[in-house]
Every structure is written in structure tokens, then in C-alpha cells.
Design a protein around this motif. Structure first.
Motif, PDB file in Angstrom:
ATOM      1  N   GLU A 137      -1.263   2.553   0.641  1.00 64.25           N
ATOM      2  CA  GLU A 137      -2.827   2.830  -0.147  1.00 64.25           C
ATOM      3  C   GLU A 137      -2.495   3.313  -1.617  1.00 64.25           C
ATOM      4  O   GLU A 137      -2.892   2.542  -2.795  1.00 64.25           O
ATOM      5  CB  GLU A 137      -3.584   3.891   0.306  1.00 64.25           C
ATOM      6  N   PHE A 140      -0.824   0.231  -3.386  1.00 63.07           N
ATOM      7  CA  PHE A 140      -1.605  -0.650  -3.669  1.00 63.07           C
ATOM      8  C   PHE A 140      -2.458  -0.397  -4.947  1.00 63.07           C
ATOM      9  O   PHE A 140      -2.955  -1.384  -5.805  1.00 63.07           O
ATOM     10  CB  PHE A 140      -2.493  -0.882  -2.266  1.00 63.07           C
ATOM     11  N   LYS A 141      -2.953   0.557  -5.121  1.00 59.45           N
ATOM     12  CA  LYS A 141      -4.148   1.264  -6.053  1.00 59.45           C
ATOM     13  C   LYS A 141      -3.201   1.171  -7.451  1.00 59.45           C
ATOM     14  O   LYS A 141      -3.645   0.680  -8.355  1.00 59.45           O
ATOM     15  CB  LYS A 141      -4.326   2.678  -5.815  1.00 59.45           C
ATOM     16  N   THR A 151      -2.357  -7.438  -2.011  1.00 55.34           N
ATOM     17  CA  THR A 151      -3.286  -7.025  -0.881  1.00 55.34           C
ATOM     18  C   THR A 151      -2.833  -5.906  -0.349  1.00 55.34           C
ATOM     19  O   THR A 151      -1.364  -5.481  -0.430  1.00 55.34           O
ATOM     20  CB  THR A 151      -3.479  -8.186   0.209  1.00 55.34           C
ATOM     21  N   TYR A 152      -3.531  -4.932   0.279  1.00 54.46           N
ATOM     22  CA  TYR A 152      -2.925  -3.686   1.045  1.00 54.46           C
ATOM     23  C   TYR A 152      -1.941  -4.230   2.026  1.00 54.46           C
ATOM     24  O   TYR A 152      -0.891  -3.539   2.200  1.00 54.46           O
ATOM     25  CB  TYR A 152      -4.211  -2.877   1.633  1.00 54.46           C
TER      26      TYR A 152
END
Ligand SMILES: Nc1ncnc2c1ncn2[C@@H]1O[C@H](COP(=O)(O)OP(=O)(O)O)[C@@H](O)[C@H]1O
Ligand SMILES: Nc1ccn([C@@H]2O[C@H](COP(=O)(O)OP(=O)(O)O)[C@@H](O)[C@H]2O)c(=O)n1
Length: 208
Positions: A137, A140-141, A151-152
Motif C-alpha cells: 500500500e 503503491f501510493k 496497480t496495488y
């Protein structure tokens, strides 16, 4: 004082290393960038299949010319992990890291093998981790925030694959040094993680 920080991908070790270095006024080396630079140069030269070419690139690496932003992509992270499993690549980068650590006053280094291989006598060793979902997460951010099309799910798969390769390779695998302090940041924000890291380093300095 030498502070050695190791841990899996996107656990927050670089963030903590930078903050600890600023707090203590110490120089900081993100050793992952060295492997990323070798991986990127191999990709640019045509591929990751030639271990001896990778070792030559590692040997000739110029620290002053590293473009950190360009090296922090998922593709380069994967390439770094492949070349990092080549013992000759690791050997070529050893002296440079040890010299950095030996500066008067000390240094902060973060990577995979700092507490186990590069600086086994470091005054403070942290092993920073978090669940793979939390790490994915965060990464990804970070990557989507800079405009990378990921994509995550891709980031999570990439992190798991890279962690497995880094942990199971024969040369300097990712493993917690027995004398390191474990810091799980899964439920901690950056400020809380830094406070916890600082407390662990201070405890080591005080010999407790
Ligand atoms: N405790 C935390 N909580 C939330 N985000 C974090 C935390 N630590 C780091 N991050 C963010 O996660 C991403 C990966 O952190 P980074 O320090 O680069 O990890 P590493 O060096 O282990 O790959 C960065 O975008 C960073 O700002
Ligand atoms: N001391 C180190 C640092 C990085 N590496 C390798 O380099 C890759 C990229 O490291 P990094 O620290 O930049 O990666 P992230 O944790 O930031 O995703 C890792 O997946 C490892 O394969 C290593 O083998 N030893």
C-alpha cells in the motif's frame, strides 16, 4: 556511531534512516540505490543475463552520478534484486559501503545486509518490517503519486517476489541479524515509527 538498518522492500527503512541521520547529524547511504544503479545500467546495456558484465558495472559505479528518482521505479527494483544475487556484484560494492561506514563520527546505512555483512559491529542495528499488504500500500501510493502506472496488486506481487528472492539467495540473504532490534511499523505512522526507532537506538547507545 554506525546505525545499520535492514528490512524488506518498502518497510520504511529509508525513511527512518534519513530521519535518524538528520537527528544525529550523520551521513546516510541508501545501499539499495547502488544495486538499483547496477540493475538499471544492465537493463540499459541489454539485459540482466550476464553476471560478469553486472560485476564490471558494479566495480566501476560512480556514486556521484546516481539519479535517485529515476532509479526508484518498480522495474529497476526488480532488476536490482536480480543483480544483487550475483556474489561478484556484492563483492564489488563491499569496500565502497565499508568506507562510507568508517567515516569519523559514524554513519547510517540502510539495505538488506548492513547488520549481517557490511557492518557486523554496528553500534545500533534495526530490522524494520511491516506486513506485505501494508508495504505494498505504501509503495503503491509512492509510485502512483509520482505518476508511475502501477496497480496495488502488481506492487504486492512485485514485493512478494523480490522479498522471496532476496531472502533465499545464497549471497548475503535478507535475514534479521541476531543482535538487531525488530521494529514492526505495520500499525505505525512515520512519526510514531521514528520515535520507536530513536528509542531503540538510544537504548543501544545506553547499552541497555
Ligand atoms: N510508518 C510509515 N507509515 C506510512 N508510510 C510510510 C511509513 N514509513 C514509510 N512510509 C512511506 O512508504 C514508502 C516506502 O518507504 P521507504 O522509507 O522508501 O521504504 P524502504 O526504504 O524500506 O523501501 C514511502 O513513500 C514512505 O514515505
Ligand atoms: N544492502 C542491500 C540493499 C539492496 N539490495 C537489493 O537491492 C534491491 C533494491 O533495494 P532497495 O532498498 O532500493 O529496495 P526497496 O526496499 O526500497 O524497495 C533489493 O530488493 C535487494 O535485492 C541488496 O541486496 N542489499
Amino acid at each position: 556511531m554506525i546505525i545499520a538498518i535492514d528490512g524488506p522492500a518498502a518497510s520504511g527503512k529509508g525513511t527512518l534512516a534519513r530521519r535518524l541521520a538528520a537527528h544525529y547529524g550523520l551521513p546516510h547511504l541508501d545501499t539499495g540505490l547502488l544495486y538499483r544503479a547496477v540493475g538499471a545500467a544492465c537493463l540499459a546495456a541489454g539485459g540482466l543475463g550476464d553476471a560478469m558484465a553486472a560485476a564490471r558495472i558494479a566495480h566501476d559505479l560512480d556514486l556521484t552520478s546516481l539519479d535517485a528518482d529515476a532509479l526508484r521505479t518498480a522495474e529497476v527494483g526488480e532488476a536490482a534484486s536480480v543483480v544483487a544475487a550475483v556474489p561478484e556484484v556484492r563483492a564489488a560494492l563491499l569496500d565502497l559501503q565499508r568506507r562510507f561506514a568508517a567515516q569519523p563520527g559514524g554513519a547510517v546505512l540502510d539495505g538488506r545486509d548492513i547488520g549481517t555483512v557490511i557492518c557486523p559491529d554496528a553500534g545500533a542495528k534495526l530490522f524494520v518490517t511491516a506486513t506485505s499488504e501494508v508495504r505494498a500500500e505504501r509503495r503503491f501510493k509512492e509510485l502512483s503519486g509520482r505518476g508511475d502506472a502501477v496497480t496495488y496488486d502488481e506492487v504486492l506481487a512485485d514485493i512478494r517476489k523480490r522479498d522471496a528472492r532476496d531472502s533465499h539467495r545464497a549471497a548475503a540473504p535478507l535475514v534479521q541479524a541476531p543482535d538487531s532490534a525488530l521494529l514492526d511499523t505495520s500499525t505505525l505512522g512515520i512519526a510514531e515509527a521514528f520515535a520507536a526507532a530513536l528509542a531503540l537506538v538510544e537504548a543501544r547507545r545506553a547499552g541497555t
